[in-house]
Write a protein that holds these residues in place. Structure first.
Motif, PDB file in Angstrom:
ATOM      1  N   THR A  17       0.859  -1.185   0.000  1.00  0.00           N
ATOM      2  CA  THR A  17       0.000   0.000   0.000  1.00  0.00           C
ATOM      3  C   THR A  17       0.892   1.231   0.000  1.00  0.00           C
ATOM      4  N   ARG A  18       0.280   2.413   0.002  1.00  0.00           N
ATOM      5  CA  ARG A  18       1.091   3.636   0.023  1.00  0.00           C
ATOM      6  C   ARG A  18       1.938   3.722   1.290  1.00  0.00           C
ATOM      7  N   ARG A  23      11.658   0.042  -0.982  1.00  0.00           N
ATOM      8  CA  ARG A  23      12.609  -0.268  -2.058  1.00  0.00           C
ATOM      9  C   ARG A  23      12.865  -1.761  -2.049  1.00  0.00           C
ATOM     10  N   GLY A  24      12.927  -2.356  -3.231  1.00  0.00           N
ATOM     11  CA  GLY A  24      13.205  -3.779  -3.339  1.00  0.00           C
ATOM     12  C   GLY A  24      11.962  -4.646  -3.419  1.00  0.00           C
ATOM     13  N   ASN A  38      12.716   3.062  -6.097  1.00  0.00           N
ATOM     14  CA  ASN A  38      12.674   4.208  -5.201  1.00  0.00           C
ATOM     15  C   ASN A  38      11.226   4.458  -4.794  1.00  0.00           C
ATOM     16  N   VAL A  39      11.031   4.935  -3.566  1.00  0.00           N
ATOM     17  CA  VAL A  39       9.695   5.291  -3.073  1.00  0.00           C
ATOM     18  C   VAL A  39       9.738   6.747  -2.623  1.00  0.00           C
ATOM     19  N   ARG A  47       4.810   7.575  -4.673  1.00  0.00           N
ATOM     20  CA  ARG A  47       5.227   7.311  -6.045  1.00  0.00           C
ATOM     21  C   ARG A  47       6.272   6.216  -6.023  1.00  0.00           C
ATOM     22  N   LEU A  48       6.030   5.151  -6.793  1.00  0.00           N
ATOM     23  CA  LEU A  48       6.994   4.070  -6.915  1.00  0.00           C
ATOM     24  C   LEU A  48       7.729   4.244  -8.232  1.00  0.00           C
ATOM     25  N   ASP A  49       9.054   4.253  -8.197  1.00  0.00           N
ATOM     26  CA  ASP A  49       9.877   4.345  -9.407  1.00  0.00           C
ATOM     27  C   ASP A  49      10.465   2.972  -9.679  1.00  0.00           C
ATOM     28  N   PHE A  50      10.475   2.590 -10.960  1.00  0.00           N
ATOM     29  CA  PHE A  50      11.001   1.283 -11.376  1.00  0.00           C
ATOM     30  C   PHE A  50      12.224   1.477 -12.255  1.00  0.00           C
TER      31      PHE A  50
END
Length: 77
Positions: A17-18, A23-24, A38-39, A47-50
């Motif tokens: 969830t938010r 990370r990971g 990254n979160v 925001r989740l970065d991939f």
């Protein structure tokens, strides 16, 4: 086993969830596993970065299944 050799790693199923995203973490989106690089937490969500440059926003009602690697053991001296 980890690089230290005295710790064991295991993968567990988690609800992402938010508030709980890390990370990971690995989410499966469209049949493709995606590891969170990254979160970024904001007032309105996370925001989740991939690694491929993709981004996903999680809001209050967002909830996904995923996996998380947990390191166990080791301890202190």
């Amino acid at each position: 086993m980890t690089a230290r050799g005295d710790e064991a790693e295991r993968v567990e199923s988690v609800v992402i969830t938010r508030a709980s995203a890390r990370r990971g973490d690995v989410l499966v989106v469209g049949g493709r596993p995606m590891r969170v690089e990254n979160v970024v937490r904001t007032i309105t969500g996370a925001r989740l970065d991939f690694p491929g440059g993709e981004r996903m926003w999680l809001t209050d009602r967002s909830e996904f299944g995923g996996t998380r690697t947990v390191v166990e053991g080791g301890g202190g001296l």
